[in-house]
Design a protein around this motif. Structure first.
Motif, PDB file in Angstrom:
ATOM      1  N   ASP A 188       0.872  -1.169   0.000  1.00  0.00           N
ATOM      2  CA  ASP A 188       0.000   0.000   0.000  1.00  0.00           C
ATOM      3  C   ASP A 188       0.912   1.223   0.000  1.00  0.00           C
ATOM      4  OD1 ASP A 188      -1.779   2.065   0.493  1.00  0.00           O
ATOM      5  OD2 ASP A 188      -2.833   1.018   2.095  1.00  0.00           O
ATOM      6  N   VAL A 189       0.828   2.061  -1.028  1.00  0.00           N
ATOM      7  CA  VAL A 189       1.719   3.223  -1.114  1.00  0.00           C
ATOM      8  C   VAL A 189       1.470   4.241  -0.010  1.00  0.00           C
ATOM      9  CG1 VAL A 189       2.151   3.003  -3.598  1.00  0.00           C
ATOM     10  CG2 VAL A 189       0.255   4.450  -2.778  1.00  0.00           C
ATOM     11  N   ALA A 190       0.368   4.086   0.710  1.00  0.00           N
ATOM     12  CA  ALA A 190       0.095   4.965   1.853  1.00  0.00           C
ATOM     13  C   ALA A 190       0.915   4.563   3.073  1.00  0.00           C
ATOM     14  CB  ALA A 190      -1.396   4.960   2.190  1.00  0.00           C
ATOM     15  N   ASN A 191       1.739   3.520   2.945  1.00  0.00           N
ATOM     16  CA  ASN A 191       2.572   3.038   4.044  1.00  0.00           C
ATOM     17  C   ASN A 191       4.046   3.268   3.697  1.00  0.00           C
ATOM     18  OD1 ASN A 191       4.203   1.230   5.668  1.00  0.00           O
ATOM     19  ND2 ASN A 191       2.292   0.270   6.309  1.00  0.00           N
ATOM     20  N   ALA A 192       4.635   4.290   4.303  1.00  0.00           N
ATOM     21  CA  ALA A 192       6.011   4.670   3.995  1.00  0.00           C
ATOM     22  C   ALA A 192       7.002   3.554   4.310  1.00  0.00           C
ATOM     23  CB  ALA A 192       6.383   5.936   4.762  1.00  0.00           C
ATOM     24  N   GLU A 193       6.772   2.826   5.398  1.00  0.00           N
ATOM     25  CA  GLU A 193       7.694   1.752   5.790  1.00  0.00           C
ATOM     26  C   GLU A 193       7.710   0.633   4.756  1.00  0.00           C
ATOM     27  OE1 GLU A 193       5.366   3.047   7.915  1.00  0.00           O
ATOM     28  OE2 GLU A 193       6.781   4.279   9.064  1.00  0.00           O
ATOM     29  N   GLN A 194       6.538   0.288   4.225  1.00  0.00           N
ATOM     30  CA  GLN A 194       6.472  -0.750   3.195  1.00  0.00           C
ATOM     31  C   GLN A 194       7.258  -0.338   1.953  1.00  0.00           C
ATOM     32  OE1 GLN A 194       2.451  -1.919   2.212  1.00  0.00           O
ATOM     33  NE2 GLN A 194       1.982  -2.567   4.304  1.00  0.00           N
ATOM     34  N   LEU A 195       7.135   0.919   1.551  1.00  0.00           N
ATOM     35  CA  LEU A 195       7.842   1.399   0.360  1.00  0.00           C
ATOM     36  C   LEU A 195       9.354   1.385   0.566  1.00  0.00           C
ATOM     37  CD1 LEU A 195       5.435   4.300  -0.527  1.00  0.00           C
ATOM     38  CD2 LEU A 195       5.803   2.244  -1.887  1.00  0.00           C
ATOM     39  N   ASP A 196       9.782   1.804   1.741  1.00  0.00           N
ATOM     40  CA  ASP A 196      11.217   1.801   2.026  1.00  0.00           C
ATOM     41  C   ASP A 196      11.755   0.372   2.030  1.00  0.00           C
ATOM     42  OD1 ASP A 196      13.531   3.531   2.775  1.00  0.00           O
ATOM     43  OD2 ASP A 196      13.531   2.220   4.520  1.00  0.00           O
ATOM     44  N   ALA A 197      10.974  -0.561   2.590  1.00  0.00           N
ATOM     45  CA  ALA A 197      11.403  -1.969   2.613  1.00  0.00           C
ATOM     46  C   ALA A 197      11.497  -2.529   1.195  1.00  0.00           C
ATOM     47  CB  ALA A 197      10.433  -2.798   3.456  1.00  0.00           C
ATOM     48  N   VAL A 198      10.548  -2.185   0.341  1.00  0.00           N
ATOM     49  CA  VAL A 198      10.585  -2.645  -1.048  1.00  0.00           C
ATOM     50  C   VAL A 198      11.822  -2.102  -1.755  1.00  0.00           C
ATOM     51  CG1 VAL A 198       9.491  -2.362  -3.317  1.00  0.00           C
ATOM     52  CG2 VAL A 198       8.127  -3.085  -1.353  1.00  0.00           C
ATOM     53  N   ALA A 199      12.114  -0.829  -1.547  1.00  0.00           N
ATOM     54  CA  ALA A 199      13.296  -0.235  -2.187  1.00  0.00           C
ATOM     55  C   ALA A 199      14.556  -0.995  -1.777  1.00  0.00           C
ATOM     56  CB  ALA A 199      13.404   1.239  -1.821  1.00  0.00           C
ATOM     57  N   SER A 200      14.652  -1.331  -0.511  1.00  0.00           N
ATOM     58  CA  SER A 200      15.818  -2.098  -0.038  1.00  0.00           C
ATOM     59  C   SER A 200      15.879  -3.465  -0.693  1.00  0.00           C
ATOM     60  CB  SER A 200      15.761  -2.256   1.486  1.00  0.00           C
ATOM     61  OG  SER A 200      15.943  -1.014   2.110  1.00  0.00           O
ATOM     62  N   GLN A 201      14.731  -4.146  -0.788  1.00  0.00           N
ATOM     63  CA  GLN A 201      14.702  -5.485  -1.390  1.00  0.00           C
ATOM     64  C   GLN A 201      15.079  -5.442  -2.866  1.00  0.00           C
ATOM     65  OE1 GLN A 201      11.103  -7.829  -0.323  1.00  0.00           O
ATOM     66  NE2 GLN A 201      10.787  -6.260   1.243  1.00  0.00           N
ATOM     67  N   VAL A 202      14.576  -4.445  -3.585  1.00  0.00           N
ATOM     68  CA  VAL A 202      14.909  -4.317  -5.009  1.00  0.00           C
ATOM     69  C   VAL A 202      16.408  -4.124  -5.177  1.00  0.00           C
ATOM     70  CG1 VAL A 202      14.655  -2.848  -7.065  1.00  0.00           C
ATOM     71  CG2 VAL A 202      12.631  -3.470  -5.719  1.00  0.00           C
ATOM     72  N   GLU A 203      16.993  -3.251  -4.366  1.00  0.00           N
ATOM     73  CA  GLU A 203      18.429  -2.984  -4.505  1.00  0.00           C
ATOM     74  C   GLU A 203      19.278  -4.176  -4.065  1.00  0.00           C
ATOM     75  OE1 GLU A 203      19.759   0.896  -3.285  1.00  0.00           O
ATOM     76  OE2 GLU A 203      18.817   1.670  -5.099  1.00  0.00           O
ATOM     77  N   GLU A 204      18.819  -4.913  -3.077  1.00  0.00           N
ATOM     78  CA  GLU A 204      19.547  -6.118  -2.669  1.00  0.00           C
ATOM     79  C   GLU A 204      19.537  -7.164  -3.774  1.00  0.00           C
ATOM     80  OE1 GLU A 204      17.854  -7.476   1.035  1.00  0.00           O
ATOM     81  OE2 GLU A 204      18.326  -5.571   2.022  1.00  0.00           O
ATOM     82  N   LYS A 205      18.422  -7.276  -4.478  1.00  0.00           N
ATOM     83  CA  LYS A 205      18.270  -8.290  -5.524  1.00  0.00           C
ATOM     84  C   LYS A 205      18.966  -7.875  -6.831  1.00  0.00           C
ATOM     85  CE  LYS A 205      15.956 -11.708  -7.724  1.00  0.00           C
ATOM     86  NZ  LYS A 205      16.127 -13.115  -7.502  1.00  0.00           N
ATOM     87  N   TRP A 206      18.749  -6.622  -7.257  1.00  0.00           N
ATOM     88  CA  TRP A 206      19.189  -6.208  -8.582  1.00  0.00           C
ATOM     89  C   TRP A 206      20.270  -5.119  -8.597  1.00  0.00           C
ATOM     90  CZ3 TRP A 206      13.628  -5.658 -10.937  1.00  0.00           C
ATOM     91  CH2 TRP A 206      13.199  -6.902 -11.404  1.00  0.00           C
ATOM     92  N   GLY A 207      20.391  -4.359  -7.537  1.00  0.00           N
ATOM     93  CA  GLY A 207      21.329  -3.239  -7.531  1.00  0.00           C
ATOM     94  C   GLY A 207      20.606  -1.907  -7.486  1.00  0.00           C
ATOM     95  N   PRO A 208      21.340  -0.806  -7.696  1.00  0.00           N
ATOM     96  CA  PRO A 208      20.778   0.539  -7.538  1.00  0.00           C
ATOM     97  C   PRO A 208      19.585   0.814  -8.454  1.00  0.00           C
ATOM     98  CG  PRO A 208      23.164   0.634  -7.693  1.00  0.00           C
ATOM     99  CD  PRO A 208      22.772  -0.773  -8.026  1.00  0.00           C
ATOM    100  N   ILE A 209      18.577   1.434  -7.872  1.00  0.00           N
ATOM    101  CA  ILE A 209      17.384   1.827  -8.634  1.00  0.00           C
ATOM    102  C   ILE A 209      17.735   3.030  -9.504  1.00  0.00           C
ATOM    103  CG2 ILE A 209      15.043   2.774  -8.444  1.00  0.00           C
ATOM    104  CD1 ILE A 209      14.899   1.225  -5.694  1.00  0.00           C
ATOM    105  N   ASP A 210      17.414   2.927 -10.784  1.00  0.00           N
ATOM    106  CA  ASP A 210      17.679   4.009 -11.734  1.00  0.00           C
ATOM    107  C   ASP A 210      16.480   4.945 -11.904  1.00  0.00           C
ATOM    108  OD1 ASP A 210      20.374   3.202 -12.816  1.00  0.00           O
ATOM    109  OD2 ASP A 210      19.232   1.381 -13.269  1.00  0.00           O
ATOM    110  N   VAL A 211      15.284   4.356 -11.946  1.00  0.00           N
ATOM    111  CA  VAL A 211      14.075   5.132 -12.200  1.00  0.00           C
ATOM    112  C   VAL A 211      12.986   4.672 -11.241  1.00  0.00           C
ATOM    113  CG1 VAL A 211      12.293   5.746 -13.903  1.00  0.00           C
ATOM    114  CG2 VAL A 211      14.647   5.308 -14.666  1.00  0.00           C
ATOM    115  N   TRP A 212      12.268   5.631 -10.659  1.00  0.00           N
ATOM    116  CA  TRP A 212      11.111   5.314  -9.813  1.00  0.00           C
ATOM    117  C   TRP A 212       9.923   6.082 -10.377  1.00  0.00           C
ATOM    118  CZ3 TRP A 212      11.471   2.937  -4.623  1.00  0.00           C
ATOM    119  CH2 TRP A 212      10.205   2.756  -4.036  1.00  0.00           C
ATOM    120  N   VAL A 213       8.872   5.368 -10.756  1.00  0.00           N
ATOM    121  CA  VAL A 213       7.669   5.976 -11.325  1.00  0.00           C
ATOM    122  C   VAL A 213       6.527   5.871 -10.316  1.00  0.00           C
ATOM    123  CG1 VAL A 213       6.011   5.948 -13.228  1.00  0.00           C
ATOM    124  CG2 VAL A 213       8.408   5.313 -13.652  1.00  0.00           C
TER     125      VAL A 213
END
Length: 197
Positions: free
Chosen positions: A64-89
């Motif tokens: 739920d994008v209304a949950n800041a903690e969930q979004l931050d956790a997703v960002a960490s998981q994406v970077e752990e799996k694939w590396g630095p995020i280039d674009v966020w839409v």
């Protein structure tokens, strides 16, 4: 030996349907790895399958994008799996078609949480990672209704006005800091998407 081409890492909110799904497929068609964020697990998996059938890579996150903690956790998981995020839409949105006199306070609250705070929280998660690297792009999906309120969509219009104000402030700060992190806000017209369902 040839150096392997780096694939862009893209995060998209509201990626399970409509515009968000189309954006995800477009990035995937250009070789990007795409992290799909939305609430509905079924639609997320269907979007992931479409991208994989195109030969692309996708991860799904039911958040739920209304949950800041969930979004931050997703960002960490994406970077752990694939590396630095280039674009966020930032594309997630909700709307309520109703005259103001019939709107309920909780409806205004939810539209504001998703359409405005969801973009703010997502942007904060992206900036936390992009600013130290001094690179990356953030897209805040806007609307022509960021400039003009119309009948029956007061909550949506107000939320898009708020996003426009946030965008203007952030853009000015990034310019002042001479940051290489880029931010943009396309103002879209009405589109035939599941929004009206």
């Amino acid at each position: 030996m040839e150096k392997e081409n780096k694939k862009d890492i893209v995060v998209i909110t509201g990626a399970s349907a409509g515009l968000g799904r189309a954006i995800a497929k477009e990035f995937a068609s250009h070789g990007a790895r795409v992290a799909l964020l939305a609430r509905g697990k079924g639609r997320l998996e269907a979007a992931k399958k479409e991208i994989e059938e195109m030969g692309g890579e996708a991860l799904t996150f039911s958040v739920d994008v209304a949950n800041a903690e969930q979004l931050d956790a997703v960002a960490s998981q994406v970077e752990e799996k694939w590396g630095p995020i280039d674009v966020w839409v930032n594309n997630a949105m909700v709307g309520v078609l109703s005259p103001v006199k019939e709107m309920k306070p909780e409806e205004y609250k939810r539209v504001t949480e998703v359409n405005y705070l969801g973009q703010v929280y997502s942007t904060l998660a992206a900036l936390k990672r992009m600013l130290p690297r001094d690179r990356g792009s953030i897209v805040l999906v806007g609307s022509a209704l960021a400039y003009r309120g119309i009948p029956l969509q007061s909550a949506y219009c107000a939320s898009k006005h708020a996003v426009q104000g946030f965008f203007d402030s952030l853009r000015t700060e990034l310019l002042h800091d001479k940051s290489n992190v880029r931010v943009t806000m396309p103002q879209l017209p009405a589109m035939n998407t599941p929004q009206f369902d």
